[in-house]
Design a protein around this motif. Structure first.
Motif, short mmCIF file in Angstrom:
data_model
loop_
_atom_site.label_atom_id
_atom_site.label_comp_id
_atom_site.label_asym_id
_atom_site.label_seq_id
_atom_site.Cartn_x
_atom_site.Cartn_y
_atom_site.Cartn_z
N ARG A 56 0.82 -1.22 0.00
CA ARG A 56 0.00 0.00 0.00
C ARG A 56 0.86 1.26 0.00
NH1 ARG A 56 -3.04 -0.99 4.23
NH2 ARG A 56 -4.67 -1.98 3.01
N ILE A 59 2.02 2.11 -3.56
CA ILE A 59 0.92 2.57 -4.41
C ILE A 59 0.50 3.98 -4.02
CG2 ILE A 59 -1.47 2.13 -5.06
CD1 ILE A 59 -0.87 -0.85 -4.69
N GLU A 60 0.41 4.25 -2.73
CA GLU A 60 0.01 5.58 -2.28
C GLU A 60 1.06 6.63 -2.65
OE1 GLU A 60 -0.83 5.32 1.86
OE2 GLU A 60 -2.78 4.34 1.56
N THR A 63 0.90 7.27 -6.42
CA THR A 63 -0.29 8.06 -6.73
C THR A 63 -0.07 9.53 -6.38
OG1 THR A 63 -1.74 6.17 -6.35
CG2 THR A 63 -2.74 8.36 -6.24
N ILE A 269 -4.46 -5.33 -8.35
CA ILE A 269 -4.83 -3.98 -7.92
C ILE A 269 -4.85 -3.07 -9.13
CG2 ILE A 269 -4.17 -2.00 -6.50
CD1 ILE A 269 -2.86 -3.94 -4.56
N THR A 270 -5.99 -2.44 -9.39
CA THR A 270 -6.14 -1.48 -10.48
C THR A 270 -6.43 -0.11 -9.89
OG1 THR A 270 -7.04 -3.22 -11.92
CG2 THR A 270 -7.40 -0.94 -12.58
N HIS A 271 -5.68 0.89 -10.37
CA HIS A 271 -5.82 2.23 -9.81
C HIS A 271 -5.70 3.26 -10.93
CE1 HIS A 271 -5.92 5.01 -6.48
NE2 HIS A 271 -4.82 5.61 -6.89
N GLU A 272 -6.39 4.38 -10.78
CA GLU A 272 -6.33 5.45 -11.76
C GLU A 272 -5.88 6.75 -11.09
OE1 GLU A 272 -10.17 5.72 -13.56
OE2 GLU A 272 -9.82 4.02 -14.89
#
Length: 279
Positions: A56, A59-60, A63, A269-272
């Motif tokens: 996490r 990813i954070e 982003t 995990i998919t993120h935009e």
């Protein structure tokens, strides 16, 4: 009376004892089997929760960094995402332009840059594509060598620029400028399953590959492990979509994680990430 006394002290037969032992053993086997299944489920859920928690942070951070990048600077290839970090932005009052305005200084409203220095940054004016941000064309990107307060006008700064040509090719419709730092790349190394963050490497018109970054980047930091994305198009870790009239620049992130334990299922995990697209 004698027979009654004998019946009162009569015990279990051998057959009865064997039957009871067999029944108790069968019950114990099934009980331990159910307990084992329960323990496996708890261990599996715990392992997956720990795997997600460990990834996490990466990813954070990705982003947060990508969403705070210079507009139109995001680009992706099969393994890597590259962008130019945004250090500050504001509007300019004066801009060196070709012709009679070539000697004009670049006077700007001083940008708020906590912990950053304007000197050493790239200043970009209406940089609408990667060729102006990363390429040799410096008509919309200059290097700031110094910044001085524009006295007696409080809140204004004069930027000293180093580039060829020394003038900006065009104005920004909103008279805005952006200050960017050295480029940053996040890459998936499929051979090791690592997500690596690269910094301290030069600008290049073509996006650098993973191999080039491993060789040329002075700083490399492992941000996540246990990635199992394969080489198929649907498993690409990064995809950048150009902005449209309806939405901003879009970065799509796809990571597949799997624990090193044998038989562990992958977690996808998919993120935009949306990036402002006004240059």
């Amino acid at each position: 009376m004698h027979n009654l006394a004998l019946n009162r002290y009569r015990g279990f037969t051998l057959i009865e004892i064997i039957v009871v032992v067999v029944l108790l053993a069968t019950l114990a086997i099934y009980s331990f089997s159910f307990l084992g299944i329960g323990s496996e489920i708890v261990a599996s859920v715990s392992a997956r929760t720990q795997l997600v928690a460990e990834q996490r942070f990466a990813i954070e951070r990705l982003t947060r960094e990508a969403s705070n990048s210079v507009p139109r600077s995001s680009r992706a290839n099969a393994d890597c995402l590259e962008y130019m970090p945004l250090k500050g932005t504001n509007v300019y009052l004066s801009l060196p332009r070709p012709g009679p305005g070539g000697a004009n200084p670049m006077v700007v409203v001083t940008p708020y840059m906590p912990g950053n220095s304007v000197a050493g940054s790239y200043v970009l004016v209406y940089a609408t594509g990667p060729e102006y941000i990363y390429g040799n064309d410096e008509s919309r990107r200059k290097l700031v060598t110094a910044a001085a307060d524009d006295s007696p006008q409080n809140g204004l700064s004069t930027l000293t620029l180093s580039a060829s040509p020394g003038e900006f090719f065009t104005d920004s419709p909103s008279r805005s400028f952006y200050l960017g730092g050295a480029p940053v790349s996040w890459c998936l190394n499929r051979a090791t399953g690592q997500l690596i963050r690269f910094t301290d490497y030069p600008l290049t018109l073509s996006q650098p590959s993973l191999g080039s970054l491993v060789t040329n980047a002075l700083s490399q930091e492992v941000m996540a492990v246990d990635l199992v994305n394969d080489a198929s198009p649907g498993q690409r870790p990064f995809l950048v979509s150009e902005p449209t009239l309806q939405r901003n620049n879009l970065i799509q992130i796809f990571f597949a994680f799997a624990s090193s334990e044998e038989g562990a299922a992958a977690i996808e995990i998919t993120h935009e990430v949306y990036v402002p697209n006004v240059p």
